[in-house]
Design a protein around this motif. Structure first.
Motif, PDB file in Angstrom:
ATOM      1  N   ALA A  56      -3.913  -0.342  23.621  1.00  0.00           N
ATOM      2  CA  ALA A  56      -3.216  -1.336  22.805  1.00  0.00           C
ATOM      3  C   ALA A  56      -3.414  -1.115  21.108  1.00  0.00           C
ATOM      4  O   ALA A  56      -2.886  -1.819  20.450  1.00  0.00           O
ATOM      5  CB  ALA A  56      -3.948  -2.744  23.048  1.00  0.00           C
ATOM      6  N   VAL A  57      -4.204   0.036  20.868  1.00  0.00           N
ATOM      7  CA  VAL A  57      -4.406   0.508  19.534  1.00  0.00           C
ATOM      8  C   VAL A  57      -3.143   1.305  19.229  1.00  0.00           C
ATOM      9  O   VAL A  57      -2.972   2.369  19.527  1.00  0.00           O
ATOM     10  CB  VAL A  57      -5.709   1.111  19.396  1.00  0.00           C
ATOM     11  CG1 VAL A  57      -5.743   1.828  18.083  1.00  0.00           C
ATOM     12  CG2 VAL A  57      -6.798   0.420  19.824  1.00  0.00           C
ATOM     13  N   THR A  58      -2.453   0.599  18.658  1.00  0.00           N
ATOM     14  CA  THR A  58      -0.964   1.305  18.328  1.00  0.00           C
ATOM     15  C   THR A  58      -0.749   0.701  16.641  1.00  0.00           C
ATOM     16  O   THR A  58      -1.518  -0.257  16.228  1.00  0.00           O
ATOM     17  CB  THR A  58       0.490   0.794  18.931  1.00  0.00           C
ATOM     18  OG1 THR A  58       0.622  -0.825  18.723  1.00  0.00           O
ATOM     19  CG2 THR A  58       0.368   0.959  20.403  1.00  0.00           C
ATOM     20  N   MET A  59       0.151   1.430  16.001  1.00  0.00           N
ATOM     21  CA  MET A  59       0.161   1.197  14.760  1.00  0.00           C
ATOM     22  C   MET A  59       0.832  -0.093  14.263  1.00  0.00           C
ATOM     23  O   MET A  59       0.137  -0.559  13.480  1.00  0.00           O
ATOM     24  CB  MET A  59       1.041   2.473  14.078  1.00  0.00           C
ATOM     25  CG  MET A  59       0.637   3.862  14.266  1.00  0.00           C
ATOM     26  SD  MET A  59      -0.875   4.064  13.415  1.00  0.00           S
ATOM     27  CE  MET A  59      -0.402   4.982  11.933  1.00  0.00           C
ATOM     28  N   SER A  60       1.877  -0.362  15.319  1.00  0.00           N
ATOM     29  CA  SER A  60       2.409  -1.668  14.901  1.00  0.00           C
ATOM     30  C   SER A  60       1.524  -2.892  15.296  1.00  0.00           C
ATOM     31  O   SER A  60       1.651  -3.930  14.681  1.00  0.00           O
ATOM     32  CB  SER A  60       3.934  -1.878  15.653  1.00  0.00           C
ATOM     33  OG  SER A  60       3.346  -1.651  17.122  1.00  0.00           O
ATOM     34  N   ALA A  61       0.680  -2.676  16.386  1.00  0.00           N
ATOM     35  CA  ALA A  61      -0.303  -3.785  16.895  1.00  0.00           C
ATOM     36  C   ALA A  61      -1.204  -3.996  15.720  1.00  0.00           C
ATOM     37  O   ALA A  61      -1.579  -5.112  15.363  1.00  0.00           O
ATOM     38  CB  ALA A  61      -0.971  -3.253  18.258  1.00  0.00           C
TER      39      ALA A  61
ATOM     40  N   PRO B  73       2.170  -4.711   6.201  1.00  0.00           N
ATOM     41  CA  PRO B  73       3.063  -3.983   6.146  1.00  0.00           C
ATOM     42  C   PRO B  73       2.918  -2.908   7.167  1.00  0.00           C
ATOM     43  O   PRO B  73       1.687  -2.269   6.580  1.00  0.00           O
ATOM     44  CB  PRO B  73       3.542  -3.935   5.138  1.00  0.00           C
ATOM     45  CG  PRO B  73       2.797  -4.761   3.829  1.00  0.00           C
ATOM     46  CD  PRO B  73       1.499  -4.953   4.556  1.00  0.00           C
ATOM     47  N   SER B  74       3.623  -2.311   7.981  1.00  0.00           N
ATOM     48  CA  SER B  74       3.429  -0.879   8.586  1.00  0.00           C
ATOM     49  C   SER B  74       3.282  -0.004   7.680  1.00  0.00           C
ATOM     50  O   SER B  74       2.587   1.068   8.178  1.00  0.00           O
ATOM     51  CB  SER B  74       4.547  -0.930   9.756  1.00  0.00           C
ATOM     52  OG  SER B  74       5.684  -0.795   9.120  1.00  0.00           O
ATOM     53  N   GLY B  75       3.691   0.034   6.676  1.00  0.00           N
ATOM     54  CA  GLY B  75       3.834   1.167   5.415  1.00  0.00           C
ATOM     55  C   GLY B  75       2.449   1.165   4.928  1.00  0.00           C
ATOM     56  O   GLY B  75       1.621   2.404   4.764  1.00  0.00           O
ATOM     57  N   SER B  76       1.549  -0.035   5.052  1.00  0.00           N
ATOM     58  CA  SER B  76       0.218   0.229   4.546  1.00  0.00           C
ATOM     59  C   SER B  76      -0.770   0.796   5.751  1.00  0.00           C
ATOM     60  O   SER B  76      -1.629   1.624   5.391  1.00  0.00           O
ATOM     61  CB  SER B  76      -0.346  -1.137   4.513  1.00  0.00           C
ATOM     62  OG  SER B  76       0.146  -1.655   3.325  1.00  0.00           O
TER      63      SER B  76
ATOM     64  N   HIS C 173       0.239   4.592   5.597  1.00  0.00           N
ATOM     65  CA  HIS C 173      -0.193   5.099   4.116  1.00  0.00           C
ATOM     66  C   HIS C 173      -1.466   5.731   4.519  1.00  0.00           C
ATOM     67  O   HIS C 173      -2.021   6.516   3.915  1.00  0.00           O
ATOM     68  CB  HIS C 173      -0.199   4.201   3.173  1.00  0.00           C
ATOM     69  CG  HIS C 173      -0.797   4.817   1.843  1.00  0.00           C
ATOM     70  ND1 HIS C 173      -0.298   5.584   1.108  1.00  0.00           N
ATOM     71  CD2 HIS C 173      -1.983   4.424   1.261  1.00  0.00           C
ATOM     72  CE1 HIS C 173      -0.888   5.776   0.059  1.00  0.00           C
ATOM     73  NE2 HIS C 173      -1.915   5.058   0.285  1.00  0.00           N
ATOM     74  N   ARG C 174      -2.365   5.127   5.342  1.00  0.00           N
ATOM     75  CA  ARG C 174      -3.913   5.263   5.531  1.00  0.00           C
ATOM     76  C   ARG C 174      -3.927   6.317   6.842  1.00  0.00           C
ATOM     77  O   ARG C 174      -5.072   6.969   6.710  1.00  0.00           O
ATOM     78  CB  ARG C 174      -4.785   4.185   5.664  1.00  0.00           C
ATOM     79  CG  ARG C 174      -4.897   3.436   4.157  1.00  0.00           C
ATOM     80  CD  ARG C 174      -5.019   1.981   4.398  1.00  0.00           C
ATOM     81  NE  ARG C 174      -5.322   1.385   3.014  1.00  0.00           N
ATOM     82  CZ  ARG C 174      -4.282   0.817   2.503  1.00  0.00           C
ATOM     83  NH1 ARG C 174      -3.122   1.112   2.937  1.00  0.00           N
ATOM     84  NH2 ARG C 174      -4.709   0.325   1.077  1.00  0.00           N
ATOM     85  N   PHE C 175      -2.994   6.143   7.680  1.00  0.00           N
ATOM     86  CA  PHE C 175      -3.210   6.599   8.878  1.00  0.00           C
ATOM     87  C   PHE C 175      -1.996   7.339   9.249  1.00  0.00           C
ATOM     88  O   PHE C 175      -0.910   6.765   9.875  1.00  0.00           O
ATOM     89  CB  PHE C 175      -3.776   5.989  10.080  1.00  0.00           C
ATOM     90  CG  PHE C 175      -4.984   5.535   9.827  1.00  0.00           C
ATOM     91  CD1 PHE C 175      -6.339   5.913   9.574  1.00  0.00           C
ATOM     92  CD2 PHE C 175      -4.904   3.982   9.276  1.00  0.00           C
ATOM     93  CE1 PHE C 175      -7.556   5.307   9.276  1.00  0.00           C
ATOM     94  CE2 PHE C 175      -6.189   3.196   9.269  1.00  0.00           C
ATOM     95  CZ  PHE C 175      -7.528   3.999   8.964  1.00  0.00           C
TER      96      PHE C 175
END
Length: 195
Positions: free
Chosen positions: A27-32, A40-43, A46-48
């Motif tokens: 369940a640990v995805t960037m979008s989740a 925002p997904s860009g944030s 940007h970090r990962f």
């Protein structure tokens, strides 16, 4: 004066830990993480830069927090048996106080894309592991070593037995009962018998 970041690394990692505890490592995805924080997904990117980088940071942050308290308990005065009992009980206490992060530890690094972590994150984990192995080896002493390695009794007393009990309760979505501490302490005493 610049405005403080709204979606800090810790906020994003906290969200990742909550997702893992609720639904498992997949369940640990960037979008989740972005959805759960409102970032925002860009944030997040940007970090990962990758999911593996996010998961690696989540694991290492959790392991650092856990190990700080564990090593403190293991470094106390006393014979090996008492130190192991103290470490096992601190393990239980930490998991009881930090159930979401305990889920991260129980998932294990392999479930969090360890083979794809950035070198800096993998290096931090290796340093943590060396530090823990050194303390466990010191407790085991020469009589507890086989070919220069700890024979496993200390690790079983401090890590494996508590993890098994914690896993059973957390997977059942139950709190860890106080009575579990007696079981863990008895097992540690039995595994680390005075010579």
């Amino acid at each position: 004066m610049p405005r403080p970041a709204r979606y800090t690394v810790d906020v994003l990692l906290d969200a990742a830990a909550e997702l893992l505890a609720a639904e498992g490592p997949a369940a640990v995805t960037m979008s989740a993480v972005a959805r759960s924080t409102g970032a925002p997904s860009g944030s997040v990117y940007h970090r990962f830069p990758t999911r593996a980088a996010l998961c690696g940071e989540l694991w290492v942050r959790t392991e650092e927090r856990f190990q700080e308290e564990l090593l403190e308990a293991l470094s106390g005065d006393g014979d090996p048996q008492n130190r192991c009992v103290a470490g096992a009980l601190r393990n239980m206490q930490w998991c009881r106080e930090n159930p979401v992060e305990a889920h991260v530890l129980l998932a294990g690094p392999d479930q969090l894309d360890m083979g794809e972590w950035p070198d800096t994150v993998a290096g931090r984990r290796k340093r943590l592991q060396r530090k823990l192995r050194k303390v466990l080896a010191e407790i085991a002493g020469d009589h507890g070593r086989i070919d220069g390695r700890v024979d496993g009794r200390v690790a079983a007393a401090v890590m494996d037995v508590p993890a098994a009990i914690v896993r059973r309760h957390l997977r059942a979505r139950q709190s860890i009962p106080a009575a579990a501490d007696d079981i863990v302490a008895d097992c540690a005493r039995a595994l680390i018998c005075p010579n």
